[in-house]
Design a protein around this motif. Structure first.
Motif, PDB file in Angstrom:
ATOM      1  N   ASN A   1      13.716 -40.250   9.691  1.00  0.00           N
ATOM      2  CA  ASN A   1      13.242 -40.545   8.343  1.00  0.00           C
ATOM      3  C   ASN A   1      13.807 -39.589   7.299  1.00  0.00           C
ATOM      4  O   ASN A   1      13.693 -39.835   6.103  1.00  0.00           O
ATOM      5  CB  ASN A   1      11.710 -40.498   8.297  1.00  0.00           C
ATOM      6  CG  ASN A   1      11.140 -39.160   8.727  1.00  0.00           C
ATOM      7  OD1 ASN A   1      11.646 -38.518   9.640  1.00  0.00           O
ATOM      8  ND2 ASN A   1      10.070 -38.735   8.091  1.00  0.00           N
TER       9      ASN A   1
ATOM     10  N   GLY B   1       7.635 -41.753  12.543  1.00  0.00           N
ATOM     11  CA  GLY B   1       8.876 -42.516  12.464  1.00  0.00           C
ATOM     12  C   GLY B   1       8.907 -43.779  13.292  1.00  0.00           C
ATOM     13  O   GLY B   1       9.987 -44.213  13.685  1.00  0.00           O
TER      14      GLY B   1
ATOM     15  N   HIS C   1       8.194 -48.804   9.278  1.00  0.00           N
ATOM     16  CA  HIS C   1       8.052 -48.666   7.829  1.00  0.00           C
ATOM     17  C   HIS C   1       7.699 -50.027   7.250  1.00  0.00           C
ATOM     18  O   HIS C   1       8.253 -51.050   7.680  1.00  0.00           O
ATOM     19  CB  HIS C   1       9.355 -48.144   7.208  1.00  0.00           C
ATOM     20  CG  HIS C   1       9.215 -47.747   5.776  1.00  0.00           C
ATOM     21  ND1 HIS C   1       9.206 -48.656   4.737  1.00  0.00           N
ATOM     22  CD2 HIS C   1       9.068 -46.515   5.196  1.00  0.00           C
ATOM     23  CE1 HIS C   1       9.065 -48.014   3.591  1.00  0.00           C
ATOM     24  NE2 HIS C   1       8.973 -46.720   3.831  1.00  0.00           N
TER      25      HIS C   1
ATOM     26  N   ASP D   1       2.429 -48.801   7.634  1.00  0.00           N
ATOM     27  CA  ASP D   1       2.409 -47.795   6.564  1.00  0.00           C
ATOM     28  C   ASP D   1       1.569 -46.606   7.010  1.00  0.00           C
ATOM     29  O   ASP D   1       0.470 -46.362   6.513  1.00  0.00           O
ATOM     30  CB  ASP D   1       1.848 -48.409   5.284  1.00  0.00           C
ATOM     31  CG  ASP D   1       2.004 -47.476   4.091  1.00  0.00           C
ATOM     32  OD1 ASP D   1       2.737 -46.481   4.208  1.00  0.00           O
ATOM     33  OD2 ASP D   1       1.389 -47.740   3.052  1.00  0.00           O
TER      34      ASP D   1
ATOM     35  N   ASN E   1       4.303 -42.236   6.459  1.00  0.00           N
ATOM     36  CA  ASN E   1       5.735 -42.381   6.199  1.00  0.00           C
ATOM     37  C   ASN E   1       6.237 -41.328   5.225  1.00  0.00           C
ATOM     38  O   ASN E   1       5.623 -41.093   4.181  1.00  0.00           O
ATOM     39  CB  ASN E   1       6.035 -43.768   5.617  1.00  0.00           C
ATOM     40  CG  ASN E   1       5.727 -44.898   6.566  1.00  0.00           C
ATOM     41  OD1 ASN E   1       5.053 -45.850   6.216  1.00  0.00           O
ATOM     42  ND2 ASN E   1       6.224 -44.814   7.784  1.00  0.00           N
ATOM     43  N   TRP E   2       7.334 -40.688   5.562  1.00  0.00           N
ATOM     44  CA  TRP E   2       8.052 -39.812   4.637  1.00  0.00           C
ATOM     45  C   TRP E   2       9.327 -40.539   4.251  1.00  0.00           C
ATOM     46  O   TRP E   2      10.267 -40.630   5.051  1.00  0.00           O
ATOM     47  CB  TRP E   2       8.384 -38.476   5.313  1.00  0.00           C
ATOM     48  CG  TRP E   2       7.242 -37.510   5.361  1.00  0.00           C
ATOM     49  CD1 TRP E   2       5.917 -37.799   5.455  1.00  0.00           C
ATOM     50  CD2 TRP E   2       7.336 -36.082   5.341  1.00  0.00           C
ATOM     51  NE1 TRP E   2       5.168 -36.638   5.496  1.00  0.00           N
ATOM     52  CE2 TRP E   2       6.021 -35.571   5.427  1.00  0.00           C
ATOM     53  CE3 TRP E   2       8.393 -35.188   5.271  1.00  0.00           C
ATOM     54  CZ2 TRP E   2       5.739 -34.209   5.435  1.00  0.00           C
ATOM     55  CZ3 TRP E   2       8.126 -33.831   5.277  1.00  0.00           C
ATOM     56  CH2 TRP E   2       6.805 -33.351   5.355  1.00  0.00           C
ATOM     57  N   ASP E   3       9.400 -41.032   3.054  1.00  0.00           N
ATOM     58  CA  ASP E   3      10.537 -41.856   2.658  1.00  0.00           C
ATOM     59  C   ASP E   3      11.040 -41.501   1.252  1.00  0.00           C
ATOM     60  O   ASP E   3      11.479 -42.373   0.496  1.00  0.00           O
ATOM     61  CB  ASP E   3      10.176 -43.334   2.729  1.00  0.00           C
ATOM     62  CG  ASP E   3       8.898 -43.673   1.947  1.00  0.00           C
ATOM     63  OD1 ASP E   3       8.406 -42.805   1.206  1.00  0.00           O
ATOM     64  OD2 ASP E   3       8.406 -44.808   2.091  1.00  0.00           O
TER      65      ASP E   3
ATOM     66  N   LYS F   1      16.032 -41.259  -1.381  1.00  0.00           N
ATOM     67  CA  LYS F   1      16.147 -42.410  -0.490  1.00  0.00           C
ATOM     68  C   LYS F   1      16.420 -43.674  -1.284  1.00  0.00           C
ATOM     69  O   LYS F   1      15.901 -43.875  -2.376  1.00  0.00           O
ATOM     70  CB  LYS F   1      14.850 -42.572   0.287  1.00  0.00           C
ATOM     71  CG  LYS F   1      14.929 -43.494   1.495  1.00  0.00           C
ATOM     72  CD  LYS F   1      15.479 -42.763   2.700  1.00  0.00           C
ATOM     73  CE  LYS F   1      14.533 -41.663   3.141  1.00  0.00           C
ATOM     74  NZ  LYS F   1      15.091 -40.812   4.188  1.00  0.00           N
TER      75      LYS F   1
ATOM     76  N   LEU G   1      16.750 -47.180   5.036  1.00  0.00           N
ATOM     77  CA  LEU G   1      15.591 -47.167   5.919  1.00  0.00           C
ATOM     78  C   LEU G   1      15.891 -47.718   7.308  1.00  0.00           C
ATOM     79  O   LEU G   1      15.357 -47.238   8.307  1.00  0.00           O
ATOM     80  CB  LEU G   1      14.443 -47.950   5.285  1.00  0.00           C
ATOM     81  CG  LEU G   1      13.851 -47.355   4.000  1.00  0.00           C
ATOM     82  CD1 LEU G   1      12.852 -48.329   3.389  1.00  0.00           C
ATOM     83  CD2 LEU G   1      13.183 -46.019   4.280  1.00  0.00           C
TER      84      LEU G   1
ATOM     85  N   GLU H   1      16.748 -45.366  10.182  1.00  0.00           N
ATOM     86  CA  GLU H   1      15.886 -44.194  10.304  1.00  0.00           C
ATOM     87  C   GLU H   1      14.694 -44.350  11.238  1.00  0.00           C
ATOM     88  O   GLU H   1      14.174 -43.341  11.716  1.00  0.00           O
ATOM     89  CB  GLU H   1      15.360 -43.803   8.916  1.00  0.00           C
ATOM     90  CG  GLU H   1      16.453 -43.471   7.927  1.00  0.00           C
ATOM     91  CD  GLU H   1      15.926 -42.874   6.631  1.00  0.00           C
ATOM     92  OE1 GLU H   1      16.718 -42.256   5.917  1.00  0.00           O
ATOM     93  OE2 GLU H   1      14.717 -43.013   6.335  1.00  0.00           O
ATOM     94  N   TYR H   2      14.230 -45.554  11.494  1.00  0.00           N
ATOM     95  CA  TYR H   2      12.952 -45.740  12.185  1.00  0.00           C
ATOM     96  C   TYR H   2      13.145 -46.265  13.601  1.00  0.00           C
ATOM     97  O   TYR H   2      14.055 -47.046  13.881  1.00  0.00           O
ATOM     98  CB  TYR H   2      12.032 -46.652  11.365  1.00  0.00           C
ATOM     99  CG  TYR H   2      11.472 -45.903  10.176  1.00  0.00           C
ATOM    100  CD1 TYR H   2      10.248 -45.241  10.265  1.00  0.00           C
ATOM    101  CD2 TYR H   2      12.196 -45.790   8.998  1.00  0.00           C
ATOM    102  CE1 TYR H   2       9.753 -44.513   9.178  1.00  0.00           C
ATOM    103  CE2 TYR H   2      11.708 -45.065   7.913  1.00  0.00           C
ATOM    104  CZ  TYR H   2      10.490 -44.425   8.018  1.00  0.00           C
ATOM    105  OH  TYR H   2      10.014 -43.690   6.966  1.00  0.00           O
TER     106      TYR H   2
END
Length: 641
Positions: free
Chosen positions: A270, A312, A315, A326, A329-331, A341, A346, A349-350
């Motif tokens: 993330n 992670g 998202h 949700d 989340n660090w986005d 970002k 995205l 990243e997940y």
């Protein structure tokens, strides 16, 4: 009584069973004599019997950033704490885990190894460099000045602008570097107690080009004899490289030179701004090709899916139909917030999206580079592996428990900030290993028989097969059935016989001292006949008398959290859930994976405990309540050629 013993011994001898020197039949003899299954269902068991709980990612004061932030605890204190002992934190607070861990990997950063303790001590070699003296003076002032110093040091590291004098003094080939590695190895050897507690030798390879997180942790299966034949790799030029290929080179060298075994695993995709799970172009300019997919599949059988810097798994922008995506989340941007970002980042990243991408790459190359097991870790830089909400000692010494710690952002730049209340009290890895040893736990990682939790010790079994039935739920020994009729989490479905759909056996138990369970879900991902990646979330078991709607969605379990006392009631939810579930949408021609997400009922986040204990006001935007969870490793289905 004496006569009875004599008669028994005569019977055993007549049966041809050899006696051990103490008059007790030897294990080899007993197994050779009794051909039929023993009456005791627990005799002669060779399957993993209980989850072993641990942390794959922890830093001590030997790490560059941890030491710069004021961590004075070294490996011995970290090991003692993980084993359940009370220690005094770097801020002078007594701290202890509610329950000891079973194993841990201590992963201090390798770059500038040995520098942090010398900085704290103001060693002449550090003060001889102008930047080193500046950092020492800032560190010595403490408080905000020390924090600014630490961030400046980390910025110079991520931008590749460390002073040459210091770089040369604390890199491979330097005495301080070699001495620190020996210190790390020796401490792990002292605290490794096979059968009771497993102390893994490891390190973090800290690739962060331009602030994009490409970090990997490394875990060795071996002891000090092999570990001391090498020194770990670094990422700072001219001594190392930020390209993961260089880490794979080191891992190959390690196994060839020592005859040992090693694995690596990435974390916090993330914060990579899309570069953690590429499908076409890689960060350093190479393409995703046959060599890449084969090397990544070999060296990275595990992914750290949840930790202090965010969860992670999924998202909401990638999984809009998932009501629970949700979560923590660090986005916002990359690791140091030097780049924000954008939505197209995205997908790289997940974990869920990576698992889906792996199916597509396997279709193309015949190898799945993202076929990983799930795990959780703290990534704490305090030497304290605390993932309990009510016992959270945070990311670094500067934000250990205090009335004002929530006001400290994790990172702040000209582009914005990640506020302190977003830190996550997460997580741990559970391993289904046959015994508590380096070899057994390492081997479980290789076969991906692990699962992640955000902290609670939820018991979770997950098996995939073709002929599980409802009768298989009427047992207190699900593993016996699961292993005999299917494959465990992390495995590949056995070849399909007939025309049936796969079914899955799932058992979950709440943490004995934690919250009740809300529900079990299966997340399925697949590559459809048009070459498109798909996913679906199924509610498969839940507490109470709730009824799923026509789309299969189950209503909320409710909420018993009391924000004034930081408490909740187990009057909702259930202590255990079990189900046999058959895929209603199965297509035998499509590659697929399945994993379990187990959700607890709502409970308070760590910020609520801070509010009650310190009498503070929380930011309006702070999330106060969450549903902690467990993620199993997937089970994969591959069509016959």
């Amino acid at each position: 009584m004496r006569r009875l013993l004599s008669s028994t011994a005569s019977f055993i001898l007549i049966a041809g069973t050899a006696l051990a020197t103490d008059g007790v039949p030897s294990q080899e003899a007993a197994e050779g004599t009794f051909k039929a299954p023993p009456f005791s269902p627990y005799a002669n068991r060779t399957i993993p019997e209980r989850p072993l709980w641990g942390d794959t990612h922890l830093h001590t004061g030997l790490s560059l950033d941890a030491g710069a932030f004021g961590n004075t605890l070294l490996p011995d204190e970290a090991w003692r704490f993980a084993k359940g002992e009370q220690v005094i934190s770097s801020t002078g607070q007594p701290v202890r885990l509610a329950r000891p861990l079973d194993w841990m990997v201590l992963t201090d950063h390798t770059d500038l190894m040995g520098f942090a303790p010398d900085l704290q001590a103001g060693k002449p070699g550090v003060l001889a460099d102008p930047k080193g003296r500046e950092w020492y003076e800032g560190y010595s002032k403490g408080g905000a000045a020390a924090g600014e110093t630490a961030f400046d040091l980390i910025t110079n590291f991520s931008q590749g602008t460390l002073p040459e004098l210091l770089l040369n003094s604390y890199s491979p080939g330097a005495d301080a570097f070699a001495f620190t590695w020996e210190h790390i190895v020796d401490a792990a050897e002292r605290h490794n107690e096979p059968g009771t507690f497993t102390a893994f030798i490891g390190f973090e390879w800290t690739s962060v080009p331009k602030g994009f997180n490409l970090h990997r942790n490394v875990m060795l299966r071996d002891g000090g004899v092999r570990a001391k034949q090498v020194v770990p790799p670094v990422t700072q030029a001219p001594f190392g490289d930020t390209n993961p290929d260089s880490l794979y080179d080191w891992l190959e060298m390690y196994e060839e030179k020592t005859g040992g075994r090693a694995v690596s695993f990435s974390h916090n995709g993330n914060l990579s701004n899309g570069w953690m799970f590429p499908i076409d172009k890689r960060y350093h300019g190479e393409t995703v090709d046959q060599t890449y997919v084969e090397r990544r599949a070999r060296w990275e059988p595990h992914y750290e899916v949840t930790q202090i810097k965010g969860d992670g798994e999924a998202h909401p922008a990638l999984s809009p139909e998932d009501a629970f995506a949700d979560y923590e989340n660090w986005d916002v941007g990359n690791l140091d917030l030097t780049e924000l970002k954008t939505p197209e980042m995205l997908a790289g990243e997940y974990a869920r999206e990576a698992l889906k991408r792996g199916l597509m790459l396997e279709e193309k190359f015949g190898v799945n580079p993202y076929k990983f097991g799930m795990g959780g870790a703290t990534d704490s830089h305090t030497s304290l592996t605390t993932a309990e909400e009510e016992n959270f000692f945070s990311k670094s010494v500067s934000v250990e428990p205090s009335p004002n710690r929530i006001q400290h952002p994790f990172v702040k730049s000209a582009l914005g900030e990640i506020p302190g209340h977003l830190l996550v009290a997460s997580g741990y890895t559970a391993v289904w290993a046959t015994e508590n040893t380096r070899a057994a736990i390492f081997d479980a990682f290789k076969r991906r028989e692990t699962y992640a939790t955000t902290g609670p010790r939820i018991g979770l079994r997950f098996f995939g097969g073709w002929d599980f039935t409802e009768n298989d739920l009427r047992t207190r020994m699900p593993a016996e059935i699961g292993y005999s009729k299917g494959v465990p989490m992390g495995g590949d479905m056995r070849p399909r016989e007939g025309d049936g759909a796969p079914n899955f056996l799932i058992f979950a138990l709440r943490d004995p001292i934690g919250a009740n369970l809300d529900r079990l879900q299966i997340i399925k991902g697949w590559l459809d006949s048009d070459g498109e990646l798909q996913e679906k979330v199924y509610d498969v078991a839940w507490s109470g008398d709730r009824v799923a709607d026509e789309d299969g969605n189950v209503p909320s379990v409710g909420n018993t959290v009391d924000l004034e006392t930081a408490s909740w009631s187990n009057s909702i939810g259930t202590s255990e859930l079990a189900v046999v579930w058959t895929d209603p949408d199965f297509n035998a021609a499509e590659r697929a994976f399945y994993y379990v997400r187990a959700l607890e009922i709502p409970t308070p986040r760590w910020v609520v405990y801070d509010k009650v204990r310190f009498g503070i006001e929380l930011p309006e935007e702070a999330q106060l309540i969450h549903q902690e969870r467990a993620y199993s490793s997937p089970i994969w289905y591959t069509p016959k050629d």
